[in-house]
Design a protein around this motif. Structure first.
Motif, PDB file in Angstrom:
ATOM      1  N   ASP A  83       0.817  -1.214   0.000  1.00 50.26           N
ATOM      2  CA  ASP A  83       0.000   0.000   0.000  1.00 50.26           C
ATOM      3  C   ASP A  83       0.851   1.264   0.000  1.00 50.26           C
ATOM      4  O   ASP A  83       0.601   2.209  -0.753  1.00 50.26           O
ATOM      5  CB  ASP A  83      -0.914   0.013   1.223  1.00 50.26           C
ATOM      6  CG  ASP A  83      -1.964  -1.086   1.152  1.00 50.26           C
ATOM      7  OD1 ASP A  83      -2.045  -1.750   0.099  1.00 50.26           O
ATOM      8  OD2 ASP A  83      -2.691  -1.277   2.140  1.00 50.26           O
ATOM      9  N   SER A  84       1.860   1.301   0.879  1.00 50.63           N
ATOM     10  CA  SER A  84       2.680   2.515   1.022  1.00 50.63           C
ATOM     11  C   SER A  84       3.437   2.813  -0.275  1.00 50.63           C
ATOM     12  O   SER A  84       3.558   3.964  -0.685  1.00 50.63           O
ATOM     13  CB  SER A  84       3.664   2.338   2.176  1.00 50.63           C
ATOM     14  OG  SER A  84       4.472   1.184   1.967  1.00 50.63           O
ATOM     15  N   THR A  85       3.912   1.745  -0.933  1.00 53.96           N
ATOM     16  CA  THR A  85       4.654   1.930  -2.180  1.00 53.96           C
ATOM     17  C   THR A  85       3.743   2.473  -3.274  1.00 53.96           C
ATOM     18  O   THR A  85       4.118   3.390  -4.012  1.00 53.96           O
ATOM     19  CB  THR A  85       5.275   0.579  -2.638  1.00 53.96           C
ATOM     20  OG1 THR A  85       6.037   0.042  -1.568  1.00 53.96           O
ATOM     21  CG2 THR A  85       6.142   0.769  -3.858  1.00 53.96           C
ATOM     22  N   ARG A  86       2.537   1.901  -3.354  1.00 49.30           N
ATOM     23  CA  ARG A  86       1.616   2.355  -4.400  1.00 49.30           C
ATOM     24  C   ARG A  86       1.122   3.776  -4.137  1.00 49.30           C
ATOM     25  O   ARG A  86       0.918   4.554  -5.057  1.00 49.30           O
ATOM     26  CB  ARG A  86       0.434   1.384  -4.498  1.00 49.30           C
ATOM     27  CG  ARG A  86       0.812   0.069  -5.191  1.00 49.30           C
ATOM     28  CD  ARG A  86      -0.403  -0.776  -5.466  1.00 49.30           C
ATOM     29  NE  ARG A  86      -0.912  -1.392  -4.249  1.00 49.30           N
ATOM     30  CZ  ARG A  86      -2.102  -1.986  -4.159  1.00 49.30           C
ATOM     31  NH1 ARG A  86      -2.891  -2.022  -5.191  1.00 49.30           N
ATOM     32  NH2 ARG A  86      -2.492  -2.536  -3.017  1.00 49.30           N
ATOM     33  N   ARG A  87       0.956   4.125  -2.848  1.00 43.57           N
ATOM     34  CA  ARG A  87       0.535   5.493  -2.543  1.00 43.57           C
ATOM     35  C   ARG A  87       1.630   6.473  -2.933  1.00 43.57           C
ATOM     36  O   ARG A  87       1.359   7.523  -3.531  1.00 43.57           O
ATOM     37  CB  ARG A  87       0.204   5.638  -1.056  1.00 43.57           C
ATOM     38  CG  ARG A  87       0.016   7.103  -0.679  1.00 43.57           C
ATOM     39  CD  ARG A  87      -0.712   7.343   0.586  1.00 43.57           C
ATOM     40  NE  ARG A  87      -0.847   8.788   0.781  1.00 43.57           N
ATOM     41  CZ  ARG A  87      -1.803   9.353   1.494  1.00 43.57           C
ATOM     42  NH1 ARG A  87      -2.716   8.605   2.085  1.00 43.57           N
ATOM     43  NH2 ARG A  87      -1.856  10.660   1.633  1.00 43.57           N
ATOM     44  N   LEU A  88       2.842   6.148  -2.589  1.00 38.70           N
ATOM     45  CA  LEU A  88       3.970   7.015  -2.925  1.00 38.70           C
ATOM     46  C   LEU A  88       4.086   7.205  -4.433  1.00 38.70           C
ATOM     47  O   LEU A  88       4.329   8.312  -4.925  1.00 38.70           O
ATOM     48  CB  LEU A  88       5.268   6.422  -2.373  1.00 38.70           C
ATOM     49  CG  LEU A  88       6.532   7.279  -2.534  1.00 38.70           C
ATOM     50  CD1 LEU A  88       6.367   8.623  -1.824  1.00 38.70           C
ATOM     51  CD2 LEU A  88       7.746   6.535  -1.988  1.00 38.70           C
ATOM     52  N   GLN A  89       3.878   6.127  -5.166  1.00 40.13           N
ATOM     53  CA  GLN A  89       3.917   6.215  -6.629  1.00 40.13           C
ATOM     54  C   GLN A  89       2.821   7.150  -7.152  1.00 40.13           C
ATOM     55  O   GLN A  89       3.054   7.967  -8.042  1.00 40.13           O
ATOM     56  CB  GLN A  89       3.744   4.810  -7.224  1.00 40.13           C
ATOM     57  CG  GLN A  89       3.903   4.761  -8.745  1.00 40.13           C
ATOM     58  CD  GLN A  89       3.575   3.392  -9.294  1.00 40.13           C
ATOM     59  OE1 GLN A  89       2.562   2.809  -8.935  1.00 40.13           O
ATOM     60  NE2 GLN A  89       4.444   2.874 -10.152  1.00 40.13           N
ATOM     61  N   LYS A  90       1.611   7.052  -6.575  1.00 40.81           N
ATOM     62  CA  LYS A  90       0.505   7.917  -7.000  1.00 40.81           C
ATOM     63  C   LYS A  90       0.776   9.371  -6.616  1.00 40.81           C
ATOM     64  O   LYS A  90       0.455  10.298  -7.372  1.00 40.81           O
ATOM     65  CB  LYS A  90      -0.805   7.420  -6.370  1.00 40.81           C
ATOM     66  CG  LYS A  90      -2.057   8.119  -6.883  1.00 40.81           C
ATOM     67  CD  LYS A  90      -2.318   7.859  -8.367  1.00 40.81           C
ATOM     68  CE  LYS A  90      -2.616   6.428  -8.683  1.00 40.81           C
ATOM     69  NZ  LYS A  90      -3.872   5.908  -8.194  1.00 40.81           N
ATOM     70  N   GLU A  91       1.383   9.596  -5.435  1.00 35.20           N
ATOM     71  CA  GLU A  91       1.713  10.968  -5.027  1.00 35.20           C
ATOM     72  C   GLU A  91       2.699  11.602  -6.005  1.00 35.20           C
ATOM     73  O   GLU A  91       2.579  12.789  -6.341  1.00 35.20           O
ATOM     74  CB  GLU A  91       2.294  10.961  -3.610  1.00 35.20           C
ATOM     75  CG  GLU A  91       1.264  10.715  -2.518  1.00 35.20           C
ATOM     76  CD  GLU A  91       1.902  10.698  -1.139  1.00 35.20           C
ATOM     77  OE1 GLU A  91       3.135  10.870  -1.045  1.00 35.20           O
ATOM     78  OE2 GLU A  91       1.162  10.514  -0.144  1.00 35.20           O
ATOM     79  N   ASN A  92       3.656  10.826  -6.465  1.00 36.83           N
ATOM     80  CA  ASN A  92       4.627  11.349  -7.440  1.00 36.83           C
ATOM     81  C   ASN A  92       3.947  11.717  -8.754  1.00 36.83           C
ATOM     82  O   ASN A  92       4.293  12.713  -9.392  1.00 36.83           O
ATOM     83  CB  ASN A  92       5.730  10.318  -7.682  1.00 36.83           C
ATOM     84  CG  ASN A  92       6.656  10.179  -6.474  1.00 36.83           C
ATOM     85  OD1 ASN A  92       6.822  11.137  -5.701  1.00 36.83           O
ATOM     86  ND2 ASN A  92       7.240   8.999  -6.290  1.00 36.83           N
TER      87      ASN A  92
END
Length: 841
Positions: free
Chosen positions: A618-627
């Motif tokens: 989850d954290s990785t995918r959120r970070l990717q979406k934030e970028n």
């Protein structure tokens, strides 16, 4: 009947009034009807029809004779001299009168000055109804009957099925002369109108798990159509008279035997229901099967045996009737001007492609051996959309070998790899050739499905699924299909044909289907790679729909388990296409927009897993979406304060579900909300979207809307104490209900509003809780009986404990509901789970 006649004579001698006579006959009719169950046990089918019809004839004769005695007294003339004839019409005329069917009676008379006939005819109708006989009557003067048919052609079907009951035979012979005129007039108009009506009926009542045996596919009406057409063209009194003209005695025997079984079923239905009933529904099936003499065996239940026999009979009737009707009515469809166009439509010798890519041939064409027949099919253009009944008849006569040779198997392989396979398979099914091509379909032929989910028998479901391959309406799925290689498009045909072929055995049909496919694939020399790929998909063909509807598809564990079974992106693409075809062929409206969205999300999550397993966190995918958001031009144009708010949105689930542009748009929309705002979308199905600052009275809202089928719900924490609710329902509502829904929404912003919930029935074992589901979320699964207001009650209990629902997925099937609820770990749920479960159960 003799005893009844004697009793009536006694009442007449006592000058008894009509109502006394009617009462006596009514009791006699009632006594007869109560004895029908016993009579049915001795004589079923056509014999039962005939006996019942003759008994009703007897009651009508007694009524009529009584009225003649009443009106003529001691001067009663011979019945032949009174210009009235009682004529049976419709099913009554065919001697196919069912127990609770209307008794279609025509009172035929000749207007003779010396007779006062009107009182006799009027009293006959009144007395018959008073006696408990439900007459559907019409009265016609002999010399007006031809003009009546000319005015209303629909009368013609009843008239041509007429049968003499009692009265003047002189008048009956006169009617026969009129009937010959009626038969010859407006023949083409009559034929075309009956065909149009029949087509409409078949569209309304296709072959389904609860078939209509009167007006539906293969029902009694198809037999009627065949007789009407035969009568109009040849003047025959029975379809049997055309043996040796259009069909053989063996062909007729199969048809007649099937019709006899349908007769038995219809009589049994009426006796069981004690009213007119022409649909074999699941409620009546157990008693119907027993009444028809079926019993449980080691392998098959009595219900399955009964339905298999019924489906087989309906299919035989439809196949025979539709082909023979087409053969009989050809002269009425013929137009001389079309002869010159035949050369333009000629594809090759004996084959013509016309009328929107329909293939025709001659009914007199000689049959071919199976190899030559398959070769012809393989050489046909892929543009063929339908096969005319002339070609179905030709296919039906194909000469079958004792075993399938290597050459024949190669032709079968080529055939099953065709891109537009559905029209061919449907033609083979209608011709009774499906099993000759695919021997493994024997067990699913005419096999019922009693799961309350599938609309059709297994074989029809499979053929419909094949149709959806070339009729994909979901653009996302269509794009996937279009990207498939030629090899994989051919492989998809095999997946559809074999995915349910293992049903009907005691062993899990997924495993049996896989084994049957492997055996068949090896016999036609399918490559090892294709066999391995397809057999794996067949083994897990329900996995995609099961995971999408019953699991948390944003959970890393769920996605990894799913992709471990599927293994490759290639298999995933094929499985998605198969799943689309499979769900759509279950029944109209089963593949909903909510279902499509869940499958799409599962597909996208799985793609990420295949590309990079680490992205599933989850954290990785959120970070990717934030970028992605940071690189968005709209985001970059915002002030730094707003940018910070967007990136600090609490709900990680929002980042997993939505595109970057949608997150930005939603955040900006929420910016100006001070109390609440909502939006109602009623396009494909009802969707309510709410942005709320203060708490939402969710239990009240869902309770008030519990008359609708809730499909899913997402709740996202935004910023500044604001929340975004998305509540989806299974269907759209009437436009007139939208104002009522708006009123409920407005009231749901008032936390003091209460809704009295009816407590649903939930057992403790129906609830499964996982407090370690994800870092931020706990999971609750509830699998129980589908009940109105179920989730509304759950939401109310959660509200009372200040539990924050992150998302909810509601999936109901076969009277069961699978609720998947994700809950924010704020300390209010896991610590109180025992008390919450006690309140729910």
């Amino acid at each position: 009947m003799e005893d009844l006649s004697i009793e009536i004579e006694e009442l007449i001698s006592q000058n008894a009034p009509d109502f006394e006579i009617a009462k006596l006959i009514k009791n006699s009719v009632k006594g007869y009807l109560s004895s029908l169950d016993e009579i049915f046990n001795d004589t079923q089918g056509k014999d039962f029809f005939v006996k019942h019809t003759k008994t009703i004839d007897g009651f009508i004769k007694i009524l009529y004779r009584y009225l003649l005695r009443k009106h003529f007294g001691d001067f009663l003339p011979m019945s032949n001299s009174i210009p009235i004839t009682l004529v049976a019409l419709g099913s009554y005329g065919r001697e196919q009168l069912c127990v609770y069917s209307d008794i279609d009676l025509m009172v035929l008379y000749k207007d003779v000055k010396g007779f006062n006939l009107k009182p006799i005819m009027e009293e006959l109708m009144i007395l018959a109804w008073d006696s408990g006989l439900k007459l559907g009557s019409r009265v016609h003067e002999l010399n007006e009957i031809v003009s009546a048919v000319r005015t209303d052609i629909t009368i013609k079907t009843s008239i041509i099925e007429s049968r003499f009951i009692y009265g003047s035979k002189i008048l009956w012979y006169g009617f026969q002369n009129k009937l010959s005129i009626i038969q010859k007039e407006l023949q083409k108009e009559f034929v075309l109108e009956k065909l149009s009506e029949h087509k409409t009926r078949l569209l309304k009542y296709p072959l389904k798990m609860e078939p209509n045996i009167k007006d539906g596919y293969g029902g009694m009406r198809e037999s009627n159509i065949l007789f009407w057409m035969a009568n109009i063209r040849y003047g025959v009194g029975s379809t049997k008279d055309l043996i040796g003209v259009h069909f053989s005695e063996a062909e007729y025997k199969v048809y007649r035997s099937s019709l006899e079984f349908v007769f038995r079923v219809r009589n049994a239905l009426h006796l069981i229901a004690k009213k007119k009933l022409d649909t074999v529904n699941f409620d009546v099936l157990p008693e119907l099967a027993s009444k028809l003499g079926f019993v449980h065996t080691v392998k098959l239940t009595k219900e399955r045996q009964c339905m298999e026999k019924l489906f087989e009979s309906l299919h035989n009737i439809h196949s025979f009737s539709s082909i023979m009707v087409k053969k009989i009515i050809r002269p009425y469809l013929f137009e001389a001007k079309n002869i010159s166009n035949l050369k333009n439509f000629r594809y090759k010798k004996n084959l013509f492609i016309c009328d929107d890519n329909i293939l025709y041939t001659s009914f007199k064409r000689k049959p071919k051996p199976l190899y030559e027949f398959l070769k012809e099919l393989n050489e046909l253009p892929t543009t063929i959309k339908k096969f005319d009944n002339s070609y179905v008849y030709f296919a039906k006569k194909t000469i079958l070998p004792s075993s399938l040779t290597v050459k024949i198997k190669q032709q079968i392989k080529t055939l099953l790899e065709k891109e537009h396979l559905h029209p061919i398979v449907k033609m083979l099914y209608k011709a009774g050739m499906f099993q000759a091509i695919l021997p493994s379909v024997k067990m699913i032929s005419n096999q019922p499905q009693f799961d309350g989910y599938h609309t059709h028998p297994v074989d029809i479901h499979t053929i419909k699924a094949l149709w959806y391959i070339n009729n994909i309406k979901d653009q996302f799925v269509l794009n996937i299909y279009n990207e498939l290689s030629k090899n994989n498009k051919a492989l998809l045909n095999f997946l559809v044909l074999f995915h349910d072929i293992g049903k009907g055995r005691k062993k899990d049909h997924h495993i049996v289907s896989q084994d049957l496919f492997k055996k068949f694939a090896k016999s036609i020399n399918l490559s090892e790679a294709n066999i391995n790929l397809a057999s794996r998909i067949i083994r897990y063909h329900n996995q995609m729909s099961a995971t999408a509807t019953n699991e948390d598809i944003y959970s890393q564990k769920v996605i990894l388990n799913f992709t471990a079974l599927i293994q490759t992106r290639e298999a995933l693409d094929l499985l998605f296409c198969l799943t689309y075809c499979d769900i759509n062929s279950v029944g109209i409206g089963v593949y909903k927009s909510s279902t499509a969205n869940l499958l799409k999300q599962l597909y996208m999550q799985s793609i990420q897993s295949f590309e990079n397993e680490g992205l599933l966190k989850d954290s990785t995918r959120r970070l990717q979406k934030e970028n992605t958001i940071k690189n968005n031009k709209d985001f970059q144009s915002l002030d730094s304060k707003m940018q910070k708010k967007i990136l600090q949105i609490e709900s990680t689930q929002l980042f997993l579900l939505y595109k970057a542009s949608d997150i930005i748009a939603l955040a900006l929309k929420a910016k100006d909300v001070t109390t609440a705002t909502y939006e109602i979308d009623n396009h494909d199905n009802l969707i309510i979207k709410i942005i709320r600052v203060n708490p939402l009275n969710l239990g009240f809202l869902l309770g008030k809307l519990s008359f609708l089928d809730l499909a899913s719900m997402d709740i996202f924490k935004l910023y500044d104490e604001k929340k975004y609710f998305v509540i989806r329902f299974g269907s759209k509502v009437d436009e007139g209900d939208l104002l009522f829904i708006e009123e409920i929404l407005e009231n749901s912003f008032d936390m003091s509003k209460k809704f009295t919930h009816k407590k649903p029935i939930i057992n403790k074992e129906d609830i499964k809780i996982d407090c370690n589901h994800r870092d931020e979320l706990a999971q609750v699964k509830i699998e129980t009986k589908d009940q109105k207001g179920l989730f509304a009650y759950i939401a109310q209990v959660f509200d009372d404990f200040n539990i924050e629902i992150e998302s909810a997925k509601i999936h109901s099937i076969r009277g069961k509901v699978n609720d998947l609820i994700l809950i924010e770990k704020n300390g209010n749920f896991c610590t109180n789970q025992e008390e919450i479960v006690n309140l729910l159960t």
